[in-house]
Design a protein around this motif. Structure first.
Motif, PDB file in Angstrom:
ATOM      1  N   GLU A 123      18.552  49.363  65.595  1.00  0.00           N
ATOM      2  CA  GLU A 123      18.261  47.926  65.644  1.00  0.00           C
ATOM      3  C   GLU A 123      17.023  47.600  64.814  1.00  0.00           C
ATOM      4  O   GLU A 123      16.985  46.595  64.097  1.00  0.00           O
ATOM      5  N   LEU A 124      15.996  48.439  64.920  1.00  0.00           N
ATOM      6  CA  LEU A 124      14.768  48.203  64.167  1.00  0.00           C
ATOM      7  C   LEU A 124      15.023  48.302  62.665  1.00  0.00           C
ATOM      8  O   LEU A 124      14.489  47.504  61.883  1.00  0.00           O
ATOM      9  N   VAL A 125      15.843  49.284  62.270  1.00  0.00           N
ATOM     10  CA  VAL A 125      16.154  49.445  60.847  1.00  0.00           C
ATOM     11  C   VAL A 125      16.989  48.280  60.344  1.00  0.00           C
ATOM     12  O   VAL A 125      16.703  47.698  59.286  1.00  0.00           O
ATOM     13  N   GLU A 126      18.011  47.916  61.083  1.00  0.00           N
ATOM     14  CA  GLU A 126      18.958  46.883  60.626  1.00  0.00           C
ATOM     15  C   GLU A 126      18.329  45.503  60.560  1.00  0.00           C
ATOM     16  O   GLU A 126      18.566  44.740  59.613  1.00  0.00           O
ATOM     17  N   HIS A 127      17.517  45.163  61.547  1.00  0.00           N
ATOM     18  CA  HIS A 127      17.014  43.781  61.643  1.00  0.00           C
ATOM     19  C   HIS A 127      15.533  43.635  61.339  1.00  0.00           C
ATOM     20  O   HIS A 127      15.060  42.516  61.138  1.00  0.00           O
ATOM     21  N   GLY A 128      14.782  44.741  61.312  1.00  0.00           N
ATOM     22  CA  GLY A 128      13.345  44.667  61.104  1.00  0.00           C
ATOM     23  C   GLY A 128      12.606  44.637  62.428  1.00  0.00           C
ATOM     24  O   GLY A 128      13.068  44.047  63.399  1.00  0.00           O
ATOM     25  N   TYR A 129      11.446  45.288  62.479  1.00  0.00           N
ATOM     26  CA  TYR A 129      10.752  45.397  63.762  1.00  0.00           C
ATOM     27  C   TYR A 129      10.102  44.100  64.228  1.00  0.00           C
ATOM     28  O   TYR A 129       9.704  43.994  65.391  1.00  0.00           O
ATOM     29  N   ASP A 130       9.982  43.084  63.359  1.00  0.00           N
ATOM     30  CA  ASP A 130       9.428  41.801  63.784  1.00  0.00           C
ATOM     31  C   ASP A 130      10.498  40.719  63.948  1.00  0.00           C
ATOM     32  O   ASP A 130      10.176  39.554  64.165  1.00  0.00           O
ATOM     33  N   SER A 131      11.774  41.107  63.821  1.00  0.00           N
ATOM     34  CA  SER A 131      12.867  40.164  64.068  1.00  0.00           C
ATOM     35  C   SER A 131      13.047  39.981  65.573  1.00  0.00           C
ATOM     36  O   SER A 131      12.469  40.713  66.388  1.00  0.00           O
ATOM     37  N   GLU A 132      13.878  39.036  65.957  1.00  0.00           N
ATOM     38  CA  GLU A 132      14.128  38.810  67.378  1.00  0.00           C
ATOM     39  C   GLU A 132      14.696  40.057  68.046  1.00  0.00           C
ATOM     40  O   GLU A 132      14.228  40.483  69.111  1.00  0.00           O
ATOM     41  N   ARG A 133      15.717  40.656  67.420  1.00  0.00           N
ATOM     42  CA  ARG A 133      16.314  41.856  68.003  1.00  0.00           C
ATOM     43  C   ARG A 133      15.364  43.047  67.911  1.00  0.00           C
ATOM     44  O   ARG A 133      15.359  43.929  68.780  1.00  0.00           O
ATOM     45  N   GLY A 134      14.538  43.095  66.858  1.00  0.00           N
ATOM     46  CA  GLY A 134      13.572  44.165  66.739  1.00  0.00           C
ATOM     47  C   GLY A 134      12.505  44.097  67.819  1.00  0.00           C
ATOM     48  O   GLY A 134      12.153  45.117  68.438  1.00  0.00           O
ATOM     49  N   ILE A 135      11.985  42.914  68.066  1.00  0.00           N
ATOM     50  CA  ILE A 135      10.983  42.727  69.121  1.00  0.00           C
ATOM     51  C   ILE A 135      11.575  43.086  70.476  1.00  0.00           C
ATOM     52  O   ILE A 135      10.932  43.750  71.299  1.00  0.00           O
ATOM     53  N   GLU A 136      12.804  42.668  70.695  1.00  0.00           N
ATOM     54  CA  GLU A 136      13.466  42.979  71.962  1.00  0.00           C
ATOM     55  C   GLU A 136      13.662  44.482  72.117  1.00  0.00           C
ATOM     56  O   GLU A 136      13.477  45.042  73.212  1.00  0.00           O
ATOM     57  N   SER A 137      14.027  45.163  71.028  1.00  0.00           N
ATOM     58  CA  SER A 137      14.211  46.612  71.071  1.00  0.00           C
ATOM     59  C   SER A 137      12.894  47.314  71.385  1.00  0.00           C
ATOM     60  O   SER A 137      12.846  48.247  72.201  1.00  0.00           O
ATOM     61  N   LEU A 138      11.824  46.893  70.740  1.00  0.00           N
ATOM     62  CA  LEU A 138      10.525  47.506  70.994  1.00  0.00           C
ATOM     63  C   LEU A 138      10.067  47.268  72.426  1.00  0.00           C
ATOM     64  O   LEU A 138       9.433  48.138  73.035  1.00  0.00           O
ATOM     65  N   ARG A 139      10.396  46.121  72.961  1.00  0.00           N
ATOM     66  CA  ARG A 139      10.038  45.847  74.350  1.00  0.00           C
ATOM     67  C   ARG A 139      10.742  46.827  75.288  1.00  0.00           C
ATOM     68  O   ARG A 139      10.154  47.307  76.260  1.00  0.00           O
ATOM     69  N   VAL A 140      12.008  47.133  74.990  1.00  0.00           N
ATOM     70  CA  VAL A 140      12.745  48.101  75.809  1.00  0.00           C
ATOM     71  C   VAL A 140      12.123  49.490  75.676  1.00  0.00           C
ATOM     72  O   VAL A 140      11.904  50.193  76.664  1.00  0.00           O
ATOM     73  N   VAL A 141      11.817  49.902  74.434  1.00  0.00           N
ATOM     74  CA  VAL A 141      11.208  51.208  74.198  1.00  0.00           C
ATOM     75  C   VAL A 141       9.876  51.317  74.938  1.00  0.00           C
ATOM     76  O   VAL A 141       9.596  52.309  75.621  1.00  0.00           O
ATOM     77  N   ASN A 142       9.033  50.296  74.810  1.00  0.00           N
ATOM     78  CA  ASN A 142       7.725  50.335  75.459  1.00  0.00           C
ATOM     79  C   ASN A 142       7.847  50.342  76.980  1.00  0.00           C
ATOM     80  O   ASN A 142       7.066  50.998  77.672  1.00  0.00           O
TER      81      ASN A 142
END
Length: 323
Positions: A95-114
Motif C-alpha cells: 500500500e505504501l509503495v502503490e499510493h505513497g506514504y503520505d496518501s490517504e491509504r498510506g497514512i492509514e497503513s502506517l497507522r495500522v503498522v504503528n
C-alpha cells in the motif's frame, strides 16, 4: 461502496516505449525529491515479481535475530496464522509503495503498522535492522536475478523511500546516507545473528508456509529449495541444513534464466505493487478492503467489519509516529 483507487493521481503516465523506457523515465527524475515515484516504478512496473520474492526472504532474514523471533514466538502469530501474518505485512508495505506514504491509504497503513508495533516494547535497533532489509535485500536479489541491475537512481530512491517510512514509524537515529545504513545492517548481522530455539521454530513455521503454496508431493523439494537460497549466516541462525551444492547452483541458475527471459518482455503498462486478486487471506484485494481491515483477528473483509475509517470520519488524520 467500494473504495476509490487513489493511485490514479500518482500515475507515472502511459507505459514508455521500449524495454528500457521506464529506466529512461526514472533517469529524468530526482532520486531524493521523486523517490516515491521512482520506487513505485521500480517495484510496481519493472520488478514486481522480484520484489515480492525478495521481500519474502527479507522478512525471513529478520527472524535470524533472537529478539525478533522471540517476540514472534511469544505472540503465537506465526504458529497460529502464518499466512495472515505474512499477508498483513506484505499488503501494508505494498500500500505504501502503490499510493505513497503520505496518501490517504498510506497514512492509514502506517497507522495500522504503528498500532501493531505499539503493543510491544521493541528495541530501536531491531526496528532499524528490519527497515534495512526492505532496502538492501531487494537490491541484492535484483542485482543477482533481475532482468537488469538497478540504476543508482533506483538504489537511492529505495533508501529514501524506506527512510521516509521509518521516520513516520517513529524509528530513531536512521542513518542519513545509503552507505552508512548498509554498514549498520552488516554490523548488526555480525553482532546479532546466532542460533536460538525461537529462531528455529519461527524459521520452520515460515519455511512451512512457503511450502504450503505448492502441492503436497512437491513440498519436500520446496523446503530444500528454500534452504538453497539461504546464505550460511541464515542457515546457522535457523539451524537448517545446507541444501546440496548442485541444488544451490540449480536454484540460482533457474532464477537467472527467468531474468534473461523477462528481459525480452514488453514494459509493463500498469503497476502490480498492491494488486493481487489471488491473495490468500484477503480474496480479491484491494477491491472492497481498506488498509485498516488488515491485521485484525476477525473476518477482515470490509463488508463484515462495517464502514472504513474514511467513511466514518469523512477525512484522514495525520500519522502519529510510534503510536
Amino acid at each position: 461502496m467500494l473504495m476509490k483507487n487513489d493511485s490514479a493521481d500518482r500515475s507515472p503516465g502511459a507505459a514508455p516505449r521500449g524495454r528500457y523506457g521506464w529506466v529512461h523515465r526514472i533517469e529524468q527524475l530526482d532520486p531524493v525529491r521523486d523517490h516515491q515515484e521512482i520506487h513505485r516504478i521500480t517495484a510496481g512496473f519493472e520488478f514486481p515479481w522480484d520484489y515480492q520474492r525478495s521481500l519474502e526472504f527479507a522478512l525471513f532474514r529478520t527472524y535470524c535475530v533472537p529478539t525478533v523471533s522471540e517476540l514472534l514466538q511469544r505472540t503465537g502469530e506465526f504458529e497460529k496464522r502464518p499466512q495472515k501474518r505474512y499477508d498483513d505485512t506484505a499488503l501494508l508495505m505494498a500500500e505504501l509503495v502503490e499510493h505513497g506514504y503520505d496518501s490517504e491509504r498510506g497514512i492509514e497503513s502506517l497507522r495500522v503498522v504503528n498500532r501493531m508495533h505499539g503493543k510491544y516494547d521493541i528495541d530501536n535497533d531491531d526496528m532499524l535492522y528490519v527497515l534495512t532489509t526492505f532496502i538492501y535485500e531487494p537490491i541484492d536479489w535484483i542485482d543477482r536475478f533481475g532482468w537488469r541491475r538497478l540504476t543508482p537512481h533506483e538504489r537511492l530512491a529505495c533508501f529514501h523511500f524506506y527512510r521516509g517510512v521509518g521516520v513516520r514509524m517513529g524509528i530513531k537515529d536512521i542513518p542519513t546516507s545509503y552507505e552508512d545504513f548498509y554498514r549498520f545492517k552488516a554490523d548488526y548481522e555480525r553482532k546479532h545473528f546466532r542460533y536460538t530455539e525461537d529462531n528455529h521454530r519461527v524459521g520452520t513455521y515460515t519455511r512451512d508456509l512457503f511450502c504450503s503454496w505448492f502441492p503436497r508431493p512437491l513440498r519436500p523439494f520446496v523446503a530444500q529449495g528454500v534452504n538453497a537460497l539461504l546464505d550460511p549466516m541464515m542457515l546457522s541462525a535457523f539451524g537448517f541444513d545446507a541444501a546440496p551444492v548442485w541444488l544451490q547452483h540449480t536454484a540460482r541458475r533457474v532464477l537467472r534464466l527467468r531474468g534473461k527471459f523477462v528481459r525480452f518482455l514488453p514494459p509493463r503498462a500498469s503497476s502490480k505493487a498492491a494488486r493481487d486478486p489471488h491473495n490468500r487471506s484477503y480474496p480479491g484485494y484491494p477491491v472492497g478492503y481498506r488498509p485498516r481491515d488488515l491485521g485484525a483477528d476477525k473476518d477482515n473483509h470490509r463488508g463484515a467489519l462495517g464502514p472504513s475509517l474514511s467513511e466514518e470520519d469523512g477525512h484522514h488524520q495525520s500519522v502519529e509516529p510510534g503510536a
